[in-house]
Design an enzyme around this catalytic site. Sequence first.
Site, PDB file in Angstrom:
ATOM      1  N   GLU A 187       8.648   5.585  14.006  1.00 45.93           N
ATOM      2  CA  GLU A 187       9.551   5.755  15.149  1.00 45.93           C
ATOM      3  C   GLU A 187      10.166   7.157  15.126  1.00 45.93           C
ATOM      4  O   GLU A 187      10.621   7.642  14.085  1.00 45.93           O
ATOM      5  CB  GLU A 187      10.649   4.691  15.071  1.00 45.93           C
ATOM      6  CG  GLU A 187      11.718   4.790  16.146  1.00 45.93           C
ATOM      7  CD  GLU A 187      12.813   3.745  15.964  1.00 45.93           C
ATOM      8  OE1 GLU A 187      13.596   3.550  16.916  1.00 45.93           O
ATOM      9  OE2 GLU A 187      12.892   3.135  14.878  1.00 45.93           O
ATOM     10  N   LYS A 214      10.763   1.625  23.840  1.00 49.51           N
ATOM     11  CA  LYS A 214      11.428   0.611  23.032  1.00 49.51           C
ATOM     12  C   LYS A 214      12.254  -0.307  23.932  1.00 49.51           C
ATOM     13  O   LYS A 214      13.005   0.151  24.798  1.00 49.51           O
ATOM     14  CB  LYS A 214      12.332   1.299  22.001  1.00 49.51           C
ATOM     15  CG  LYS A 214      12.974   0.377  20.970  1.00 49.51           C
ATOM     16  CD  LYS A 214      13.706   1.213  19.925  1.00 49.51           C
ATOM     17  CE  LYS A 214      14.279   0.360  18.797  1.00 49.51           C
ATOM     18  NZ  LYS A 214      14.903   1.192  17.746  1.00 49.51           N
ATOM     19  N   CYS A 249      10.366  -0.727  16.111  1.00 53.51           N
ATOM     20  CA  CYS A 249      11.436  -1.144  15.197  1.00 53.51           C
ATOM     21  C   CYS A 249      12.126  -2.437  15.619  1.00 53.51           C
ATOM     22  O   CYS A 249      11.601  -3.518  15.406  1.00 53.51           O
ATOM     23  CB  CYS A 249      12.445  -0.009  15.016  1.00 53.51           C
ATOM     24  SG  CYS A 249      13.371  -0.135  13.453  1.00 53.51           S
ATOM     25  N   SER A 295      13.364   2.050   9.825  1.00 50.99           N
ATOM     26  CA  SER A 295      14.235   0.961   9.391  1.00 50.99           C
ATOM     27  C   SER A 295      14.944   1.365   8.107  1.00 50.99           C
ATOM     28  O   SER A 295      14.305   1.512   7.065  1.00 50.99           O
ATOM     29  CB  SER A 295      13.406  -0.310   9.164  1.00 50.99           C
ATOM     30  OG  SER A 295      14.203  -1.368   8.719  1.00 50.99           O
ATOM     31  N   LYS A 330      41.685   7.758   3.298  1.00 48.78           N
ATOM     32  CA  LYS A 330      40.932   8.471   2.266  1.00 48.78           C
ATOM     33  C   LYS A 330      39.433   8.430   2.570  1.00 48.78           C
ATOM     34  O   LYS A 330      38.737   9.449   2.495  1.00 48.78           O
ATOM     35  CB  LYS A 330      41.185   7.851   0.888  1.00 48.78           C
ATOM     36  CG  LYS A 330      42.557   8.108   0.313  1.00 48.78           C
ATOM     37  CD  LYS A 330      42.627   7.621  -1.135  1.00 48.78           C
ATOM     38  CE  LYS A 330      43.963   7.928  -1.771  1.00 48.78           C
ATOM     39  NZ  LYS A 330      44.007   7.515  -3.190  1.00 48.78           N
TER      40      LYS A 330
END
Length: 591
Positions: free
Chosen positions: A59, A134, A170, A207, A552
Amino acid sequence: MLGTIPLPLYTVRRKLRDMKIAIAQLNPTIGDLAGNAQRILQAAQQGADRQVRLLLTPELSLCGYPPRDLLLNPGFIQAIQTTLAQLARDLPPKVAVLVGAVHPNPLCAQDGGKPLFNSIALLQDGEIQQHFHKRLLPTYDVFDEARYFTPGQTPNCFELDGLRIGVTICEDLWNDEEFWGQRRYLHNPIQDLAAIGVDITINLSASPYTVGKQKIREAMLGHLARRYDQPLLYANQVGGNDDLIFDGSSVAVNRQGKLVGRAAAFAPDWLELEFDPTQRDLVPGILAPAPEHETAEIWQALVLGVRDYALKCGFRNIVVGLSGGIDSALVAAIAVAALGPDHVLGVLMPSPYSSEHSVTDALALVKNLGIAHQILPIADLMQGFDRTLAPLFGDCPPDITEENIQSRIRGTLLMAISNKLGHLLLSTGNKSEMAVGYCTLYGDMDGGLAAIADVPKMQVYALCQWLNQGGWHTGEGHPQAVIPENILTKAPSAELRPNQMDTDSLPPYPILDDILARLIEAHQSLEEIVAAGHEAAIVEKVARLVDRSEFKRRQAPPGLKITDRAFGTGWRMPIAQRWQRTRQTSATRVS
């Protein structure tokens, strides 16, 4: 239950021919259109030499996945179209090649969609023959494809030498309600292809890796092949792109759902299969071995992630601060496996509170890894800070402020080395620490990449023990026990004050990690975690620390993702917020 769908009669009557199909498992660099095109061209030339008729690439193989907001740049989109057309002209004529690329959506102004499709281009005979779009666009975790793309609306297939080939991309694979128990999307592209009678279905993927995902992929592919009575070919991207790691592990399954081919994990590879027209199925090919267990799998992922992040960002050397603790030991070992011992510098920065073994253990690690090192004591720098701040702090007793200053002195020295020598600084904090904020901004959090930020503390120990039990396979001349035994056995300590232990501030790590896994990855309520056997006060404290430490994490360097729920692209928590997780006790429960 739908069961097996029979093929239409016209499909059976067609004269099928045997065909050699190959998967080029590539490691693209995002935005390197010329370099990625060259990789595809080299694979196609190899295919031509081996009489391959159809070559599959991953992909978005031309631009790399995920390109993210590069897709908002019109010049980038135009360059993709230009490069794709030139690649079509350059390819050997006898090989049909499927290339992942974005394709403009000319109707976006009319239909209200996005201006692009996530597409596969069929290149053959010097031209772009077809585009396949897709259909299912993921928008969960690290994915945000609806930000850029319009979904395709129809099943994708083409015919080559009499073979009717279904094309999916995918996520199109991941929506079978019989396998998952539910659907995430309205359509099931695999079911739609079976209904129109394809002979074989291919899936071109990027993936991302998470622990244990390949087992799920192979189980899902086997189920789909059996359910729809068709062989499947799955071509996956490999390599590290920012925080995401792609493991490759491309596979092929026959109509019975049996695995008949597998490419290597965590490395570029070539997988070749034969389609037998008499059996209407794939002939068994090569099965590359999978990693022997999850610890080995995680190690390979982290090494690949560090190597690609460094090299794709232009770094050839790495610097790591060595405390004599287990986290920095693991990060140094990963760095050596990624770039080699000649490209890693370990820096020891002892303070007056550093134990003798923190230095001797770090030096033993340096010797085992075969890396260069430097010792930079920080006592004088600490005293300089004390003198400078004394007029303001007056008689205030020492507290966490002075502890943080030590960490920030070390971070400043490491960043100076990074700036002056051009080394990539790897921060060494693990997921357990990042979760609860047991780390110092502008101190031990400094760095260009957080190599183990998604690795819980107990998994850090498991990785180091595995290395010492024979998992270390990089180069020759290294002792088997690469992590000194004392690093593995001593109690964890930040050594920022006399006799400090991590357990002064945190629960023991086995307890902490289990609570964090339930809280962060399993999304369990505090009641559920307490019911699992943890003390209520500890659970509430941990939850409070996780919520309070978001500021943080927002300022941390990118961290390599190996779990389903990492503190990275897919973690989107507000900083300024007042919702606090509490247990719904009888005193607080609303009736």
